[in-house]
Structure formats: structure tokens, C-alpha cells
Design a protein around this motif. Structure first.
Motif, PDB file in Angstrom:
ATOM      1  N   LEU A 179       0.874  -1.046  -0.067  1.00 41.44           N
ATOM      2  CA  LEU A 179       0.007   0.240   0.166  1.00 41.44           C
ATOM      3  C   LEU A 179       0.899   1.274  -0.103  1.00 41.44           C
ATOM      4  O   LEU A 179       1.843   1.425   0.812  1.00 41.44           O
ATOM      5  CB  LEU A 179      -0.688   0.066   1.367  1.00 41.44           C
ATOM      6  CG  LEU A 179      -1.835   1.138   1.454  1.00 41.44           C
ATOM      7  CD1 LEU A 179      -2.711   1.152   0.277  1.00 41.44           C
ATOM      8  CD2 LEU A 179      -2.504   1.204   2.719  1.00 41.44           C
ATOM      9  N   GLU A 180       0.770   1.822  -1.034  1.00 44.13           N
ATOM     10  CA  GLU A 180       1.808   3.188  -1.084  1.00 44.13           C
ATOM     11  C   GLU A 180       1.211   4.386  -1.521  1.00 44.13           C
ATOM     12  O   GLU A 180       0.032   4.499  -1.854  1.00 44.13           O
ATOM     13  CB  GLU A 180       2.862   2.947  -2.552  1.00 44.13           C
ATOM     14  CG  GLU A 180       3.437   1.236  -2.276  1.00 44.13           C
ATOM     15  CD  GLU A 180       4.656   1.406  -1.527  1.00 44.13           C
ATOM     16  OE1 GLU A 180       4.805   2.537  -1.032  1.00 44.13           O
ATOM     17  OE2 GLU A 180       5.090   0.027  -1.006  1.00 44.13           O
ATOM     18  N   THR A 181       1.943   5.653  -1.268  1.00 48.30           N
ATOM     19  CA  THR A 181       1.569   6.733  -1.431  1.00 48.30           C
ATOM     20  C   THR A 181       2.347   7.605  -2.322  1.00 48.30           C
ATOM     21  O   THR A 181       1.889   8.721  -2.844  1.00 48.30           O
ATOM     22  CB  THR A 181       1.220   7.596  -0.026  1.00 48.30           C
ATOM     23  OG1 THR A 181       2.622   7.723   0.621  1.00 48.30           O
ATOM     24  CG2 THR A 181       0.196   6.832   1.021  1.00 48.30           C
ATOM     25  N   THR A 182       3.706   6.946  -2.455  1.00 49.51           N
ATOM     26  CA  THR A 182       4.414   7.632  -3.287  1.00 49.51           C
ATOM     27  C   THR A 182       5.475   6.769  -4.220  1.00 49.51           C
ATOM     28  O   THR A 182       5.736   5.788  -3.551  1.00 49.51           O
ATOM     29  CB  THR A 182       5.441   8.666  -2.659  1.00 49.51           C
ATOM     30  OG1 THR A 182       6.324   7.984  -1.707  1.00 49.51           O
ATOM     31  CG2 THR A 182       4.602   9.923  -2.042  1.00 49.51           C
ATOM     32  N   ASN A 183       5.824   7.059  -5.395  1.00 52.65           N
ATOM     33  CA  ASN A 183       6.604   6.081  -6.191  1.00 52.65           C
ATOM     34  C   ASN A 183       6.197   4.605  -6.181  1.00 52.65           C
ATOM     35  O   ASN A 183       6.965   3.674  -5.748  1.00 52.65           O
ATOM     36  CB  ASN A 183       8.163   6.253  -5.741  1.00 52.65           C
ATOM     37  CG  ASN A 183       8.851   7.331  -5.545  1.00 52.65           C
ATOM     38  OD1 ASN A 183       8.408   8.300  -6.712  1.00 52.65           O
ATOM     39  ND2 ASN A 183       9.458   7.710  -4.627  1.00 52.65           N
TER      40      ASN A 183
END
Length: 404
Positions: free
Chosen positions: A327-331
């Protein structure tokens, strides 16, 4: 979603959710099904038989007999490829669990030789009541299929579990069932799935946690079981229930407990999917008593938890398939590929919190499947549909392992 040529009996019972059933009939027919509708007398207070007859293009029946005519419940139960009870009220559920037969709906249910799908609908307190829990388990033990309830606004004005699944999700559930009939590529395989959050205690009344509901992991566990696998689901704290006969639930609370549960079964596992949102850190010290409020700040020293995915990846043997979540928010993509290599996984399921309708708490998800040789971005879809896509890819990976 394909229901081409399928004959479906839709039984509508007394719930406010009955207002959704004309749309459910419409979507079933659009998917290629032929639909006959029956109702309880209570259902007719919430939805007009004329509406249901109009969309289904067949008469709607609610009584075993109409004057001189007998509505043959045995014939209906034998005609259908599937019976769908949607919405299924707490009252009808209790009758099904105990074999009562005081309505056409229950008469057809007891006569049905086809698969029966139940989409419960009731207020949260009724849904969580122990008698309802017991009734669900009983009808599940009879071989019936439970379509999970949704979380949202209820007729009482409360927000919680108990909403009937949306028509599109019910149709998707049926389509997935028929598509998998006779197709059990994971029969004889053992699968491990993790789901939900972990709670890391600060003191007896407080913890560090996250907003994961466990919906995605539970959907994956059930999709694997539908493909024939015997599934161990290691489930963190959640109010959600699992009713699949081929899913064994092991309940845990902390990251350490989840780690131990996974390590104990991974050696005999063919497929592992780690969908849980595991806390990276836990309090270094857990207070024996409730920490009293003192001063303007409170310092809590955290220590790193064991990395379950990396640990399983380090002990992975030839033939085992290991899937992780990111679960990511950047790159996003770059981080997912990095996790794939660092953890020795075969696939990473990438979520981005930037995508509306994806991530924690939603009934939908938007994912990208990232493997060493491929990446596949999927559209926003129900978590059941996303789970089916993940499992289909796992089946491909299993086949690839055999041919290497």
C-alpha cells in the motif's frame, strides 16, 4: 459477468433492501439468466410484485396455492440452476436454519436441488446477535453459499454491517461460482492467507493499529477455496465473519502472533498471500496498568516487528508461490518492484491510496499485479472481483512452476 443460459429462482423476503430487487433481476437478465421471482408476504410491503413481474417478464408468486391453482414448489426447486434469497431477513434465515416451511420461499428452499445463495440484510445489532451467527453457521453447514453483507448506512440510521450486497456484487458472485464449477486447479493444494490489521498493545486499554477491515484478504481466502485449495486464514482483529467450508480461520491480535501462526504452517503450504496490514513497529514496553494522563506529551519507544513476508521469502522452497501486498502513497510502482526483489516474492499486489475507492474499508479496490516479468493494472472493481483476478494469476504462477 456471464450467466448465459442459467435459470435462477430469486426469493425476496421482508427487508427494506427488497427495493433493490428489480435492479437485481435486471442485471441477472442482462448477464444472460432466465429469472423467476417468488416472495414472502412481508416482502410485498417493500417491493411491488408488479415491478418484479415487469422486469422478469414472468408472474411473481408468494403462496403455495392461488385459489384452484397450485404453485409447484418442487418443480421450481428442480427447475433452477441456482436459488438466490436476496434479501434474506433474520426471520427467513431462522426458518431456513430450522427447517420451517410456512411460506412458498421456504417450501422452494427445502425442495431445491440446486445451489442456494443467501444475501442477508438486517440491522447491525441483529446481524451481530449470537442467534444470527449460529443460524448463518447452520445454513452454511448445509451447503448453502453466503454472500457477505456490506458495511454502510442502515435503515435504522446507524452505519455498520448488515446491508445487503449490491446487485452487481451478487451477480458477480453467481458468475464466479458458475465459472469455477468443475474448475478446481488448486484442488489438493494448501494455501495460507493473512488478512486484517494487527493491534500492538500500549497498555490494557490502548493499542497501535490501522484502518484495515480484512475484506480483501477474506475475499482472497474464499477465492482460493473456490478453486479447490484448503485455506488457512490468519485473521487479525475484525468484526467480519468467514463462512466458507474450506477456510480454516486462525484469529490473532498482534504482529508477533501473526508471524508465529504463519511460520507454523508455511512449510506445508503451496500458496501464501499476505494481505494483512501488519504493524511495522510495536511498543517496546507494554504497561501492566492503564497509563494515566500526565503532562502535555507522552513518549512511547517503538521496536521493529518481524517482517513476515521477508521471513517466508527467506525460507521459500521451489514450487511455493508467495504473494505480498504493498500500500503506497509515493513512487508506487518503483516501491512495489523493490519489495518484490527484497522479499523474494513471486508477486506484489499494489494499492495506491491516491485511487478513489481503493484501500482500507472500501468494498472496491483498484490494484496492479506486479511480477518479475509482467505488471497488470486492473480497473476499480469489487474486492471479490479483484480477489478472483489475483487467484487466477496465482494459478498461472503455479502452472509456470510446474513447467520450469
Amino acid at each position: 459477468m456471464d450467466l448465459s443460459g442459467k435459470k435462477i429462482v430469486l426469493a425476496v423476503t421482508g427487508s427494506i433492501a427488497a427495493y433493490k430487487t428489480p435492479e437485481l433481476v435486471r442485471q441477472m437478465i442482462k448477464a444472460g439468466a432466465e429469472v423467476r421471482v417468488i416472495t414472502t408476504s412481508a416482502a410485498e410491503k417493500f417491493v411491488s410484485p408488479l415491478s418484479l413481474a415487469t422486469v422478469s417478464k414472468h408472474p411473481v408468486y408468494s403462496n403455495v396455492s392461488d385459489g384452484a391453482a397450485w404453485n409447484n414448489h418442487v418443480e421450481m426447486g428442480r427447475w433452477a440452476d441456482a436459488m438466490v434469497i436476496a434479501p434474506c431477513s433474520a426471520n427467513t434465515l431462522a426458518k431456513m436454519a430450522n427447517g420451517l416451511c410456512d411460506s412458498l420461499v421456504n417450501a422452494v428452499y427445502l425442495s431445491a436441488i440446486c445451489p442456494v445463495f443467501v444475501a442477508p440484510a438486517m440491522d447491525e445489532d441483529m446481524w451481530l446477535h449470537q442467534s444470527t451467527r449460529n443460524n448463518i453457521l447452520k445454513i452454511r453447514s448445509y451447503g448453502n453459499h453466503i454472500i457477505p453483507v456490506a458495511h454502510g448506512e442502515l435503515a435504522s440510521g446507524l452505519v455498520g454491517e448488515g446491508r445487503m450486497a449490491e446487485p452487481a456484487d451478487i451477480v458477480a458472485h453467481l458468475a464466479s461460482f458458475f465459472a469455477n464449477q468443475g474448475n478446481k486447479p488448486l484442488k489438493g493444494k494448501k494455501a495460507l492467507v493473512t488478512a486484517g490489521p494487527t493491534y500492538e498493545k500500549i497498555d490494557p486499554v490502548r493499542f497501535i493499529g490501522n484502518f484495515s477491515s480484512g475484506k480483501m484478504g477474506i475475499a482472497i481466502a474464499e477465492a482460493l477455496a473456490d478453486k479447490g485449495a484448503a485455506v488457512t486464514l490468519v485473521l487479525g482483529p475484525t468484526h467480519l465473519q468467514v463462512f466458507h467450508a474450506n477456510v480454516n480461520v486462525v484469529k490473532v491480535e498482534s504482529a508477533n502472533e501473526m508471524y508465529d501462526a504463519c511460520m507454523s504452517v508455511f512449510g506445508e503450504t503451496d500458496v501464501a498471500v499476505l494481505a494483512a496490514a501488519v504493524a511495522d513497529y510495536r511498543p517496546d514496553q507494554v504497561a501492566d496498568q492503564k497509563i494515566k494522563k500526565q503532562g502535555d506529551t507522552l513518549d512511547i519507544r517503538l521496536t521493529k516487528n518481524k517482517d513476515i513476508l521477508a521471513s517466508l521469502g527467506g525460507s521459500k522452497k521451489a514450487g511455493q508461490v508467495l504473494v505480498g501486498f504493498a500500500l503506497e502513497t509515493t513512487n508506487e510502482l518503483e516501491n512495489a518492484k523493490g519489495k518484490l526483489d527484497a522479499k523474494n516474492a513471486d508477486m506484489i499486489v499494489l494499492n495506491s491510496l491516491k485511487d478513489e475507492g481503493a484501500g482500507f474499508g472500501h468494498d472496491t479496490n483498484k490494484i496492479t499485479l506486479v511480477s518479475r516479468n509482467n505488471q497488470q493494472a486492473l480497473p476499480l472493481q469489487s474486492k471479490q472481483e479483484a480477489a478472483a483476478a489475483i487467484v487466477n494469476y496465482i494459478v498461472e504462477l503455479q502452472h509456470a512452476e510446474k513447467t520450469v
